[in-house]
Design a protein around this motif. Structure first.
Motif, PDB file in Angstrom:
ATOM      1  N   TYR A 137       5.556  -0.235   3.030  1.00  0.00           N
ATOM      2  CA  TYR A 137       4.885   1.095   3.646  1.00  0.00           C
ATOM      3  C   TYR A 137       3.331   1.329   2.840  1.00  0.00           C
ATOM      4  CZ  TYR A 137       9.337   0.784   6.517  1.00  0.00           C
ATOM      5  OH  TYR A 137      10.289   0.764   6.626  1.00  0.00           O
ATOM      6  N   PRO A 138       2.525   0.180   3.004  1.00  0.00           N
ATOM      7  CA  PRO A 138       1.226   0.894   1.469  1.00  0.00           C
ATOM      8  C   PRO A 138       0.427   2.348   2.682  1.00  0.00           C
ATOM      9  CG  PRO A 138       0.891  -1.350   2.793  1.00  0.00           C
ATOM     10  CD  PRO A 138       2.698  -0.614   2.982  1.00  0.00           C
ATOM     11  N   ASP A 139       0.437   2.091   3.374  1.00  0.00           N
ATOM     12  CA  ASP A 139      -0.325   3.211   3.569  1.00  0.00           C
ATOM     13  C   ASP A 139       0.053   4.810   3.558  1.00  0.00           C
ATOM     14  OD1 ASP A 139       1.801   2.831   5.751  1.00  0.00           O
ATOM     15  OD2 ASP A 139       1.170   3.245   7.432  1.00  0.00           O
ATOM     16  N   LYS A 140       1.121   4.437   2.686  1.00  0.00           N
ATOM     17  CA  LYS A 140       1.819   5.991   2.747  1.00  0.00           C
ATOM     18  C   LYS A 140       1.349   6.128   1.670  1.00  0.00           C
ATOM     19  CE  LYS A 140       3.911   6.610   6.499  1.00  0.00           C
ATOM     20  NZ  LYS A 140       3.491   7.788   7.664  1.00  0.00           N
ATOM     21  N   VAL A 141       0.900   5.387   0.761  1.00  0.00           N
ATOM     22  CA  VAL A 141       0.492   5.640  -1.107  1.00  0.00           C
ATOM     23  C   VAL A 141      -0.568   5.828  -1.025  1.00  0.00           C
ATOM     24  CG1 VAL A 141       0.339   4.239  -3.269  1.00  0.00           C
ATOM     25  CG2 VAL A 141       2.698   4.535  -1.459  1.00  0.00           C
ATOM     26  N   TYR A 142      -1.648   4.628  -0.001  1.00  0.00           N
ATOM     27  CA  TYR A 142      -3.408   4.626  -0.296  1.00  0.00           C
ATOM     28  C   TYR A 142      -4.072   4.420   1.576  1.00  0.00           C
ATOM     29  CZ  TYR A 142      -2.308   2.460  -5.129  1.00  0.00           C
ATOM     30  OH  TYR A 142      -2.299   2.402  -6.902  1.00  0.00           O
ATOM     31  N   GLU A 147     -12.819   0.410   2.626  1.00  0.00           N
ATOM     32  CA  GLU A 147     -13.013  -1.081   2.184  1.00  0.00           C
ATOM     33  C   GLU A 147     -13.068  -1.149   0.945  1.00  0.00           C
ATOM     34  OE1 GLU A 147     -17.303  -0.842   3.896  1.00  0.00           O
ATOM     35  OE2 GLU A 147     -16.926  -0.843   5.714  1.00  0.00           O
ATOM     36  N   LYS A 148     -12.733  -0.149  -0.173  1.00  0.00           N
ATOM     37  CA  LYS A 148     -13.143  -0.011  -1.957  1.00  0.00           C
ATOM     38  C   LYS A 148     -11.342  -0.526  -1.877  1.00  0.00           C
ATOM     39  CE  LYS A 148     -15.363   3.098  -3.590  1.00  0.00           C
ATOM     40  NZ  LYS A 148     -16.239   2.921  -4.392  1.00  0.00           N
ATOM     41  N   LEU A 149     -11.134  -0.112  -1.854  1.00  0.00           N
ATOM     42  CA  LEU A 149      -8.948  -0.471  -2.111  1.00  0.00           C
ATOM     43  C   LEU A 149      -9.357  -1.591  -2.137  1.00  0.00           C
ATOM     44  CD1 LEU A 149      -6.453   0.426  -2.363  1.00  0.00           C
ATOM     45  CD2 LEU A 149      -5.647  -0.395   0.084  1.00  0.00           C
ATOM     46  N   PHE A 150      -9.773  -2.450  -1.821  1.00  0.00           N
ATOM     47  CA  PHE A 150      -9.078  -4.244  -2.207  1.00  0.00           C
ATOM     48  C   PHE A 150      -9.796  -4.472  -3.207  1.00  0.00           C
ATOM     49  CE2 PHE A 150      -6.955  -3.631   1.899  1.00  0.00           C
ATOM     50  CZ  PHE A 150      -5.345  -4.073   1.375  1.00  0.00           C
ATOM     51  N   SER A 151     -11.494  -3.850  -3.467  1.00  0.00           N
ATOM     52  CA  SER A 151     -12.274  -3.923  -4.804  1.00  0.00           C
ATOM     53  C   SER A 151     -11.848  -3.209  -5.778  1.00  0.00           C
ATOM     54  CB  SER A 151     -13.322  -3.484  -4.105  1.00  0.00           C
ATOM     55  OG  SER A 151     -12.972  -2.300  -4.237  1.00  0.00           O
ATOM     56  N   VAL A 152     -10.559  -2.292  -5.601  1.00  0.00           N
ATOM     57  CA  VAL A 152      -9.719  -1.961  -6.871  1.00  0.00           C
ATOM     58  C   VAL A 152      -8.596  -2.255  -7.282  1.00  0.00           C
ATOM     59  CG1 VAL A 152      -8.953   0.041  -7.688  1.00  0.00           C
ATOM     60  CG2 VAL A 152     -11.184  -0.009  -6.547  1.00  0.00           C
ATOM     61  N   PHE A 153      -7.880  -3.161  -6.265  1.00  0.00           N
ATOM     62  CA  PHE A 153      -6.211  -3.807  -5.776  1.00  0.00           C
ATOM     63  C   PHE A 153      -6.531  -4.845  -5.277  1.00  0.00           C
ATOM     64  CE2 PHE A 153      -5.033   1.217  -6.850  1.00  0.00           C
ATOM     65  CZ  PHE A 153      -4.767   0.796  -8.080  1.00  0.00           C
ATOM     66  N   LEU A 157      -1.433  -6.946  -5.487  1.00  0.00           N
ATOM     67  CA  LEU A 157      -0.573  -6.549  -6.149  1.00  0.00           C
ATOM     68  C   LEU A 157      -0.262  -5.371  -5.198  1.00  0.00           C
ATOM     69  CD1 LEU A 157      -0.886  -5.503  -9.189  1.00  0.00           C
ATOM     70  CD2 LEU A 157      -2.792  -4.478  -8.942  1.00  0.00           C
ATOM     71  N   ILE A 158      -0.714  -4.666  -3.983  1.00  0.00           N
ATOM     72  CA  ILE A 158      -0.507  -3.800  -3.732  1.00  0.00           C
ATOM     73  C   ILE A 158       0.935  -4.295  -2.628  1.00  0.00           C
ATOM     74  CG2 ILE A 158      -1.099  -2.860  -1.153  1.00  0.00           C
ATOM     75  CD1 ILE A 158      -3.241  -1.713  -3.094  1.00  0.00           C
ATOM     76  N   SER A 159       1.462  -5.322  -2.391  1.00  0.00           N
ATOM     77  CA  SER A 159       2.053  -5.629  -1.705  1.00  0.00           C
ATOM     78  C   SER A 159       3.596  -5.594  -2.510  1.00  0.00           C
ATOM     79  CB  SER A 159       2.697  -7.196  -1.240  1.00  0.00           C
ATOM     80  OG  SER A 159       1.752  -8.407  -1.561  1.00  0.00           O
ATOM     81  N   LYS A 160       3.307  -5.985  -3.864  1.00  0.00           N
ATOM     82  CA  LYS A 160       4.508  -5.397  -4.720  1.00  0.00           C
ATOM     83  C   LYS A 160       4.574  -5.069  -5.492  1.00  0.00           C
ATOM     84  CE  LYS A 160       5.426  -9.866  -4.500  1.00  0.00           C
ATOM     85  NZ  LYS A 160       7.267 -10.214  -3.792  1.00  0.00           N
ATOM     86  N   GLN A 161       3.778  -3.873  -6.176  1.00  0.00           N
ATOM     87  CA  GLN A 161       3.517  -2.571  -7.420  1.00  0.00           C
ATOM     88  C   GLN A 161       3.766  -1.443  -6.748  1.00  0.00           C
ATOM     89  OE1 GLN A 161       2.522  -3.770 -11.171  1.00  0.00           O
ATOM     90  NE2 GLN A 161       3.860  -5.412  -9.144  1.00  0.00           N
ATOM     91  N   ILE A 162       3.375  -0.996  -5.319  1.00  0.00           N
ATOM     92  CA  ILE A 162       3.845   0.192  -4.987  1.00  0.00           C
ATOM     93  C   ILE A 162       4.977   0.174  -5.031  1.00  0.00           C
ATOM     94  CG2 ILE A 162       4.105   1.317  -2.493  1.00  0.00           C
ATOM     95  CD1 ILE A 162       1.496  -0.036  -2.030  1.00  0.00           C
TER      96      ILE A 162
END
Length: 324
Positions: A137-142, A147-153, A157-162
């Motif tokens: 549930y990445p939408d409860k963290v980020y 548009e900036k999110l995937f330029s930072v991470f 990484l989003i799918s594994k580290q949250i």
């Protein structure tokens, strides 16, 4: 020194006592515990821990102020404008300045269900160790629409580290002042927009991920037939001797996520309100004083019953007036 950390005030007193008692029962009465103050309302907790020599309340005001100031930068929407102060959930971050070299943080609304030795052992290899399924549930963290999110991470990484901020293991000293200032510089440069809403969970994920900390999640590494859930939203856990099992595997911890503290308060006052794994909560809440466990004399009602709408409230008032 290793220890257990949690966050609390008198509002979560009943949940906190249940957690402390589960630590007593499962981990032993000698393991050090540090409570980080959500706010200054701690009278009940101070009285409770007077006879618990292994438990202390964190009181480093410089650390508390430092993290308060950081939270304003990271999540200004978390400012409680009615009281002109910071909502205190982030004060769990004081554990990075706290008394333990290595710690496991648990929310007050959790119960320990198993040894945590394997979690501490993984800290020999990693600086952050978790066990949950928040990555689904990445939408409860980020803010996944940023548009900036995937330029930072990167997306992988989003799918594994949250992870969920209700349970994680880490180490003292990972976020010294210079690291905090580095994070503040990124946030001020526009990265604040990638965080989901308010609260500590998006921020602690961002803290670890932005500084490149590799996060070990048991949920990614255990064989599927050995993984367990951790949330009361899972209805299939089986209880044996006041321990929960998931398809034969003993849970590491149980998180009463979604059951607000006022429900626990009401139940402990004797109101017959049902919530998942309520008897387990009551067992640990009254572990050391079973004679005080409430006896229910009214029919049960669900904890998540919908609130009456305006028309229903009006009808209730009319009925009361008619009876009068």
């Amino acid at each position: 020194m290793d220890g257990i950390c949690t966050l609390g005030n008198d509002y979560v007193y009943d949940q906190l006592v249940a957690l402390l008692n589960s630590i007593d029962a499962i981990l032993g009465k000698d393991i050090p515990v540090c409570i980080y103050p959500f706010d200054e309302k701690l009278d009940l907790i101070r009285a409770e821990i007077a006879n618990r020599p292994n438990v202390q309340i964190f009181d480093d005001q410089a650390s508390i102020q430092r993290w308060d100031e950081f939270m304003v930068e990271a999540s200004p929407a978390s400012l409680n404008r009615e009281k002109y102060r910071i909502y205190g959930g982030h004060r769990r971050f004081c554990a990075f300045d706290g008394p333990f070299d290595r710690f496991i943080y648990l929310d007050a609304d959790t119960l320990v269900m198993n040894s945590l030795a394997d979690v501490f052992a993984k800290l020999d290899e990693y600086d952050c160790v978790v066990y949950d399924f928040q990555h689904l549930y990445p939408d409860k963290v980020y803010n996944v629409n940023s548009e900036k999110l995937f330029s930072v991470f990167p997306s992988e990484l989003i799918s594994k580290q949250i992870f969920c901020s209700g349970f994680y293991a880490s180490k003292k000293g990972l976020f010294p002042p210079e690291k905090i200032q580095e994070l503040v510089s990124y946030l001020r440069a526009g990265e604040r927009e990638i965080l989901y809403s308010t609260g500590d969970q998006p921020v602690v994920n961002y803290m670890f991920m932005r500084l490149g900390t590799e996060i070990y999640n048991f949920a990614h590494h255990l064989p599927e037939n050995m993984r367990t859930g951790c949330s009361v939203t899972s209805k299939h856990f089986v209880e044996r001797d006041n321990i929960l099992f998931d398809k034969g595997n003993r849970l590491t911890y149980l998180h009463y996520i979604g059951v607000p503290p006022n429900i626990n308060q009401a139940v402990c006052r004797g109101e017959n309100i049902e919530f998942p794994y309520r008897d387990l909560f009551l067992h640990y809440r009254y572990l050391h004083e079973p004679e005080k466990r409430p006896v229910f004399t009214t029919p049960p009602k669900p904890y998540d019953a919908p609130l009456p709408n305006r028309w229903q409230r009006a009808m209730q008032k009319i009925k009361v007036l008619m009876k009068g």
